[in-house]
Design a protein around this motif. Structure first.
Motif, PDB file in Angstrom:
ATOM      1  N   LEU A  40      72.466  77.552  14.041  1.00 51.84           N
ATOM      2  CA  LEU A  40      71.155  77.966  14.533  1.00 51.84           C
ATOM      3  C   LEU A  40      70.749  77.167  15.772  1.00 51.84           C
ATOM      4  O   LEU A  40      70.273  77.735  16.758  1.00 51.84           O
ATOM      5  N   TYR A  41      70.943  75.844  15.729  1.00 55.64           N
ATOM      6  CA  TYR A  41      70.601  75.027  16.895  1.00 55.64           C
ATOM      7  C   TYR A  41      71.443  75.417  18.114  1.00 55.64           C
ATOM      8  O   TYR A  41      70.931  75.543  19.225  1.00 55.64           O
ATOM      9  N   ASN A  42      72.741  75.598  17.900  1.00 55.45           N
ATOM     10  CA  ASN A  42      73.619  75.954  19.021  1.00 55.45           C
ATOM     11  C   ASN A  42      73.254  77.314  19.605  1.00 55.45           C
ATOM     12  O   ASN A  42      73.231  77.487  20.823  1.00 55.45           O
ATOM     13  N   ALA A  43      72.957  78.275  18.734  1.00 54.69           N
ATOM     14  CA  ALA A  43      72.583  79.608  19.205  1.00 54.69           C
ATOM     15  C   ALA A  43      71.252  79.563  19.947  1.00 54.69           C
ATOM     16  O   ALA A  43      71.069  80.274  20.942  1.00 54.69           O
ATOM     17  N   ASP A  44      70.341  78.739  19.475  1.00 57.40           N
ATOM     18  CA  ASP A  44      69.053  78.608  20.151  1.00 57.40           C
ATOM     19  C   ASP A  44      69.245  78.079  21.574  1.00 57.40           C
ATOM     20  O   ASP A  44      68.616  78.567  22.511  1.00 57.40           O
ATOM     21  N   LEU A  45      70.125  77.115  21.730  1.00 53.65           N
ATOM     22  CA  LEU A  45      70.374  76.568  23.067  1.00 53.65           C
ATOM     23  C   LEU A  45      70.931  77.627  24.008  1.00 53.65           C
ATOM     24  O   LEU A  45      70.599  77.659  25.192  1.00 53.65           O
ATOM     25  N   ARG A  46      71.772  78.499  23.478  1.00 50.62           N
ATOM     26  CA  ARG A  46      72.411  79.517  24.321  1.00 50.62           C
ATOM     27  C   ARG A  46      71.549  80.766  24.533  1.00 50.62           C
ATOM     28  O   ARG A  46      71.578  81.352  25.607  1.00 50.62           O
ATOM     29  N   ASN A  47      70.820  81.176  23.487  1.00 46.64           N
ATOM     30  CA  ASN A  47      70.196  82.499  23.535  1.00 46.64           C
ATOM     31  C   ASN A  47      68.701  82.528  23.289  1.00 46.64           C
ATOM     32  O   ASN A  47      68.097  83.589  23.359  1.00 46.64           O
ATOM     33  N   GLY A  48      68.095  81.415  22.927  1.00 47.06           N
ATOM     34  CA  GLY A  48      66.678  81.429  22.565  1.00 47.06           C
ATOM     35  C   GLY A  48      66.511  81.646  21.070  1.00 47.06           C
ATOM     36  O   GLY A  48      67.447  81.981  20.361  1.00 47.06           O
ATOM     37  N   SER A  49      65.292  81.452  20.620  1.00 45.53           N
ATOM     38  CA  SER A  49      65.078  81.361  19.182  1.00 45.53           C
ATOM     39  C   SER A  49      64.588  82.623  18.489  1.00 45.53           C
ATOM     40  O   SER A  49      64.772  82.775  17.287  1.00 45.53           O
ATOM     41  N   ALA A  50      63.961  83.530  19.188  1.00 44.61           N
ATOM     42  CA  ALA A  50      63.258  84.631  18.533  1.00 44.61           C
ATOM     43  C   ALA A  50      64.149  85.444  17.600  1.00 44.61           C
ATOM     44  O   ALA A  50      63.748  85.767  16.485  1.00 44.61           O
ATOM     45  N   HIS A  51      65.342  85.765  18.012  1.00 44.93           N
ATOM     46  CA  HIS A  51      66.210  86.613  17.200  1.00 44.93           C
ATOM     47  C   HIS A  51      66.911  85.846  16.069  1.00 44.93           C
ATOM     48  O   HIS A  51      67.574  86.445  15.241  1.00 44.93           O
ATOM     49  N   LEU A  52      66.753  84.537  16.022  1.00 43.19           N
ATOM     50  CA  LEU A  52      67.432  83.723  15.007  1.00 43.19           C
ATOM     51  C   LEU A  52      66.602  83.492  13.755  1.00 43.19           C
ATOM     52  O   LEU A  52      67.122  83.010  12.758  1.00 43.19           O
ATOM     53  N   ARG A  53      65.334  83.822  13.784  1.00 42.11           N
ATOM     54  CA  ARG A  53      64.467  83.517  12.647  1.00 42.11           C
ATOM     55  C   ARG A  53      64.933  84.193  11.365  1.00 42.11           C
ATOM     56  O   ARG A  53      64.863  83.615  10.291  1.00 42.11           O
ATOM     57  N   SER A  54      65.431  85.415  11.455  1.00 41.59           N
ATOM     58  CA  SER A  54      65.889  86.102  10.243  1.00 41.59           C
ATOM     59  C   SER A  54      67.132  85.422   9.668  1.00 41.59           C
ATOM     60  O   SER A  54      67.302  85.362   8.450  1.00 41.59           O
ATOM     61  N   GLN A  55      67.994  84.899  10.545  1.00 42.80           N
ATOM     62  CA  GLN A  55      69.166  84.177  10.054  1.00 42.80           C
ATOM     63  C   GLN A  55      68.756  82.877   9.355  1.00 42.80           C
ATOM     64  O   GLN A  55      69.306  82.510   8.322  1.00 42.80           O
ATOM     65  N   ALA A  56      67.776  82.201   9.922  1.00 44.77           N
ATOM     66  CA  ALA A  56      67.273  80.978   9.295  1.00 44.77           C
ATOM     67  C   ALA A  56      66.655  81.307   7.936  1.00 44.77           C
ATOM     68  O   ALA A  56      66.878  80.590   6.961  1.00 44.77           O
ATOM     69  N   ALA A  57      65.917  82.398   7.865  1.00 48.08           N
ATOM     70  CA  ALA A  57      65.299  82.807   6.597  1.00 48.08           C
ATOM     71  C   ALA A  57      66.370  83.129   5.556  1.00 48.08           C
ATOM     72  O   ALA A  57      66.235  82.768   4.383  1.00 48.08           O
ATOM     73  N   HIS A  58      67.444  83.780   5.975  1.00 46.57           N
ATOM     74  CA  HIS A  58      68.540  84.106   5.063  1.00 46.57           C
ATOM     75  C   HIS A  58      69.173  82.825   4.503  1.00 46.57           C
ATOM     76  O   HIS A  58      69.412  82.714   3.302  1.00 46.57           O
TER      77      HIS A  58
END
Length: 126
Positions: A40-58
């Motif tokens: 999640l941290y690595n993806a946030d650095l590359r792509n931003g956070s908005a689309h990652l929230r569902s993955q974090a919730a999972h």
């Protein structure tokens, strides 16, 4: 790596350590939570956070479901609380970065609660 591939990779990391109800939580399950956090941290650095929230919730859902439906040793339980707390911090950052300060505060509070549970378990060891 595109966003879809990253999300599938993140989901796949947790799916590879799926746990049937009544199963036993192992250090591999705890590692999968750490891996999800780092992804999640690595993806946030590359792509931003908005689309990652569902993955974090999972990932957090798995972290909360496992101890309710499965067995684990005291040490694994401590490590599970620590990993869940760290994952909550990552999810909190994603929420904050997405403009959701109330959700971020809730997740940071959850992280603190997990840290306290891990410390309490450690303090009560005989």
């Amino acid at each position: 790596m595109n966003r879809r591939s990253l999300l599938l990779l993140s989901a796949g990391a947790l799916a590879s350590t799926a746990l049937a109800p009544g199963g036993r939580i192992t250090p591999a399950h705890v590692r999968s939570l750490h891996d999800a956090e780092q992804t999640l941290y690595n993806a946030d650095l590359r792509n931003g956070s908005a689309h990652l929230r569902s993955q974090a919730a999972h990932a957090l859902n798995a972290a909360h479901t496992w101890p309710q439906t499965s067995a684990y040793s005291e040490e694994t339980g401590r490590q599970l609380h620590l990993a869940t707390g760290q994952l909550s911090v990552a999810a909190g950052w994603l929420a904050h970065d997405s403009g959701l300060p109330g959700k971020a505060r809730s997740l940071y509070t959850e992280a603190l609660a997990n840290a306290r549970m891990a410390l309490l378990a450690h303090a009560t060891d005989g």
